[in-house]
Scaffold this active site. Structure first.
Site, PDB file in Angstrom:
ATOM      1  N   SER A 112      57.193 -38.628 -21.442  1.00 30.47           N
ATOM      2  CA  SER A 112      56.245 -37.504 -21.400  1.00 30.47           C
ATOM      3  C   SER A 112      55.377 -37.430 -22.645  1.00 30.47           C
ATOM      4  CB  SER A 112      56.998 -36.182 -21.271  1.00 30.47           C
ATOM      5  OG  SER A 112      57.611 -36.084 -20.031  1.00 30.47           O
ATOM      6  N   SER A 144      64.652 -36.121 -25.104  1.00 30.43           N
ATOM      7  CA  SER A 144      66.052 -35.826 -25.404  1.00 30.43           C
ATOM      8  C   SER A 144      66.611 -36.983 -26.223  1.00 30.43           C
ATOM      9  CB  SER A 144      66.869 -35.700 -24.119  1.00 30.43           C
ATOM     10  OG  SER A 144      66.320 -34.716 -23.297  1.00 30.43           O
ATOM     11  N   GLU A 228      69.724 -42.735 -10.191  1.00 31.62           N
ATOM     12  CA  GLU A 228      70.576 -41.796 -10.876  1.00 31.62           C
ATOM     13  C   GLU A 228      71.943 -41.917 -10.255  1.00 31.62           C
ATOM     14  OE1 GLU A 228      69.924 -37.779  -9.980  1.00 31.62           O
ATOM     15  OE2 GLU A 228      69.396 -38.164  -7.929  1.00 31.62           O
ATOM     16  N   GLU A 363      56.982 -28.307  -8.217  1.00 31.96           N
ATOM     17  CA  GLU A 363      55.770 -28.368  -7.397  1.00 31.96           C
ATOM     18  C   GLU A 363      55.416 -29.813  -7.059  1.00 31.96           C
ATOM     19  OE1 GLU A 363      56.286 -26.460 -10.011  1.00 31.96           O
ATOM     20  OE2 GLU A 363      56.142 -24.484  -9.063  1.00 31.96           O
TER      21      GLU A 363
END
Lengths: 402, 375
Positions: A112, A144, A228, A363
């Protein structure tokens, strides 16, 4: 059809349990040597095991009170490591995989950016090739583990003249490289430095740290965000960890709040949704075990799980009344939750607004589900085919162009 | 653990879907003013009997197919998807009651007739309140000197009562609710059709006056939970199919319908609504399969899973049918479109066994009882 999880006396379970009894504090290196870190990976990294064995091993680690390796080092184990198996050079596999899986080197994901969150293709950090290395310049956000990581998986733009998704590449970056500055971002929970921003100021990255080919960055990133591990038996409210709706009901009963008819009805509604999420996870697992193409339940589960978690934590908080405004005042006991970063209701609640933002906003996720599963018309991105370095510059109007 | 549909399951599902797609004709119901008497019950039932569907839940020992709850749920889902107007639900309910509470003689007498001849049944347990699981009934049973039981009173909101050849009627006997077998053609039976809003289903009050009833040995308190769990599953399975139909129809419509120069399915509010509807459909189907499996387990698992499936399914179905009408726009509000049939079935399925809140309360009590024991 059979919804029973592997039983208490399942021979595979007994074998894992016996090993954990013989090795009560195994450490991550030993767990890796035993194949328990990524049992679903092929040998020599894992055991080539089916997902059911993965579930058994996770279960038994939890029972033995051992923090699973994927909590310690999620980025290579859950998301990015498999890219090395598929696209990495033998030298990269040799250099990076074992230290990652044995949790000797922690990784972070540098995706990001300030103006590129759910629209990862809009990122501006550049990687300019100069001889046998690349020079990185730009800024990443919401990273993170950046402060703890030795290795960062970086997506950067190698070809600004290509359309937004085509000019990206991935690198394995040494986080101690000169020119990298890491600053913590204080989030509203006020509990921990979970997120960081990372600045790249002409950072040198050797060319052999390119993952896959130049221009593969978008494809690799999408694969990594979609892989995942399944949070199987107890879907916690925060991305599979932290308290679950089962703990909510147990906690309310223990605290004497379950008699309140309003709380009670809402709590059972959440309990139902939590059980269905658990079943959806099992359905994905079962389809994989039966070599069936998985249905839409994976994407659906993600979409349902995030707001579900928020509602679980919201009811937990409301059931505390005004006392819930006092920091770390856990009026509601946490009866079963494993130890972890969200193992108190207060922290988990103030953290929970993040779960409909991280890994793509709710969204965007709903758009993806509607478009990919239901085949509805795609959301138009007017910049999709424009060379990246032309985006935002004045375009000739149709009249002028004619 | 194996949560995937087997080859046999998918063959059954596809065969049921193909058959119903060819045979179910809702056109007579899409004429304004149509009522449940126009629902083509008899024609469809005759065809279902040729396929042996009434034999689904009847054990092989009684000439039936002895299919599992999963198989039954798969077929009911297809029925719900097409809103197939048939007395299948009433007949299944009666069959389950016979299995749970009937004597070996009663089972031997009636079950082969269900399996082989398509004997139509209905389950009549509700007093005027409509609560099918109530502890009381508005029918009184008395033992006559000749050893027969005579029933008088009314049973309310009985699904598939019109045309039923055998009724399972709940009546008060010596202060306890008990179940009796009453023949539909017996003297003293009067069926009062209801102007039931869900016109895909025939529903009536049943009035009995000194009618002969055959007492079933099973007592109410142990029979009802088994019966209730199966009925929860049946309604939830129907609703799962209805949700799928509503999702499919609405998705197709929003791809075609153009407004402001674009198919309305390109707008985010529509996309997000349909993504939610897809999620509800998947969640319902998952809960239904789990509930079907749970019925082969212990009673606590079956109760939790079945109540959960029905509570979730009924709210999801109601919500989806409401959204579907909204997405179709004003045309979705007309009698000529199918939307209202699904909307009404969803309402009916959400009320017939009590509200979702009541199923949640059942779960709450079960969880409380079990508190302090591991899940």
């Amino acid at each position: 059809m059979d919804f029973d999880l592997p039983a208490e006396d399942d021979p595979r379970r007994l074998e894992v349990r016996a090993w954990l009894q013989a090795n009560p504090k195994p450490g991550y290196a030993l767990l890796f040597d035993q194949g328990y870190t990524v049992p679903h990976w092929p040998r020599p990294w894992g055991l080539g095991a089916n997902p059911e064995l993965q579930l058994i091993i996770d279960d038994e680690l939890a029972r033995a009170g051992i923090r699973a390796p994927h909590h310690k080092n999620p980025v290579p184990i859950n998301n990015c490591g498999q890219s090395l198996l598929r696209h990495g050079t033998p030298e990269q596999q040799e250099r990076f995989l074992k230290p990652a899986l044995a949790c000797e080197e922690v990784w972070c994901m540098l995706f990001s950016e300030p103006s590129a969150g759910s629209d990862v293709g809009a990122l501006r950090t550049t990687a300019r090739r100069e001889g046998d290395h690349y020079v990185i310049r730009g800024q990443k956000m919401w990273t993170s583990l950046a402060d703890k990581a030795q290795i960062g998986v970086l997506v950067a733009r190698t070809d600004p003249s290509a359309p937004k998704h085509a000019g990206l590449s991935q690198f394995l970056v040494d986080m101690k490289s000169p020119g990298i500055t890491i600053r913590p971002i204080a989030d509203m929970s006020g509990e921990s430095g979970e997120y960081n921003e990372v600045f790249f100021d002409d950072v040198i990255v050797p060319a052999d740290r390119l993952l896959g080919k130049e221009g593969d960055g978008w494809k690799l990133s999408m694969q990594q965000l979609q892989t995942e591990r399944v949070a199987l038996s107890r879907p916690g409210a925060i991305w599979g960890s932290g308290p679950s709706a089962r703990e909510l009901v147990d906690g309310l009963v223990a605290a004497g709040r379950f008699k309140n008819p309003l709380v009670r009805d809402e709590a059972v509604g959440l309990w139902i949704e939590g059980e269905i999420l658990r079943l959806l996870a099992l359905r994905s697992l079962s389809d994989r075990m039966n070599a069936r193409e998985s249905g839409p339940e994976g994407a659906v589960r993600k979409m349902v799980a995030a707001p579900h978690g928020q509602r679980v934590l919201d009811l937990a908080k409301r059931s505390q009344g005004v006392a819930g405004l006092v920091k770390n005042r856990d009026v509601l006991p946490m009866t079963q939750a494993e130890r972890g970063p969200f193992s108190n209701w207060d922290h988990a609640f103030w953290w929970s607004p993040a779960v409909t933002l991280g890994v793509g906003t709710q969204e965007v996720l709903k758009n993806v589900v509607a478009e990919r599963v239901l085949g509805l018309p795609r959301e138009k991105d007017p910049t999709r085919h424009t060379p990246f370095n032309q985006i935002g510059k004045a375009q000739p109007t149709q009249k002028e162009a004619a | 653990m194996n949560f995937s549909l087997s080859e046999d399951h998918t063959v059954l599902r596809d065969a049921a879907a193909d058959f119903l797609r060819d045979q179910v004709d809702l056109a007579p119901l899409l004429v304004p003013g149509a009522d449940a008497q126009q629902a083509p019950y008899d024609a469809l039932w005759a065809k279902l009997c040729e396929l042996g569907w009434p034999a689904m839940a009847v054990p092989e020992a009684h000439g039936g197919l002895g299919m599992s709850e999963i198989d039954v749920a798969i077929v009911l889902r297809e029925c719900g998807r097409t809103l197939a107007p048939t007395p299948l639900l009433g007949t299944l309910a009666g069959t389950w009651a016979l299995l749970a509470a009937g004597s070996p003689e009663q089972q031997t007498l009636w079950l082969p007739q269900v399996a082989e001849a398509g004997l139509r049944m209905a389950l009549a347990t509700a007093p005027a309140s409509g609560d099918a699981g109530a502890a009381d009934a508005d029918v009184m049973a008395t033992l006559h000197a000749d050893g027969s039981y005579r029933l008088s009173g009314s049973s309310h909101f009985v699904i598939d009562a019109p045309g039923a050849q055998l009724l399972v009627v709940a009546a008060m006997l010596d202060g306890a609710k008990r179940l009796f077998l009453v023949q539909g053609e017996a003297d003293g039976i009067e069926t009062e059709w209801l102007a039931w809003r869900d016109i895909t289903r025939q529903v009536a009050h049943v009035h009995v006056k000194d009618a002969v009833g055959d007492l079933m040995p099973g007592d109410w308190d142990s029979t009802w939970p088994t019966l209730r769990n199966r009925l929860h599953l049946a309604l939830a399975a129907e609703s799962a199919g209805g949700l799928q139909a509503v999702l499919d129809d609405t998705t197709a419509y929003v791809k075609e319908r153009v407004a402001f120069g674009r198919p309305i399915g390109a707008y985010q509010s529509i996309k997000h609504g349909l993504a939610d509807m897809l999620a509800q459909t998947e969640c319902t189907q998952t809960a239904v399969l789990y509930a079907a499996w749970a019925q082969s387990q212990d009673e606590r698992t079956a109760t939790l899973a079945s109540a959960m499936a029905q509570a979730y399914a009924s709210e999801a179905y109601r919500d989806a049918t409401h959204r579907s009408i909204q997405m179709f726009g004003a045309i979705g509000f007309t009698w000529e479109m199918k939307n209202h049939l699904y909307f009404k079935r969803a309402r009916a399925n959400a009320e017939w066994l009590g509200s979702a809140a009541e199923q949640r309360e059942l779960i709450a009590r079960t969880l409380e009882t079990a508190h302090a024991t591991p899940h």
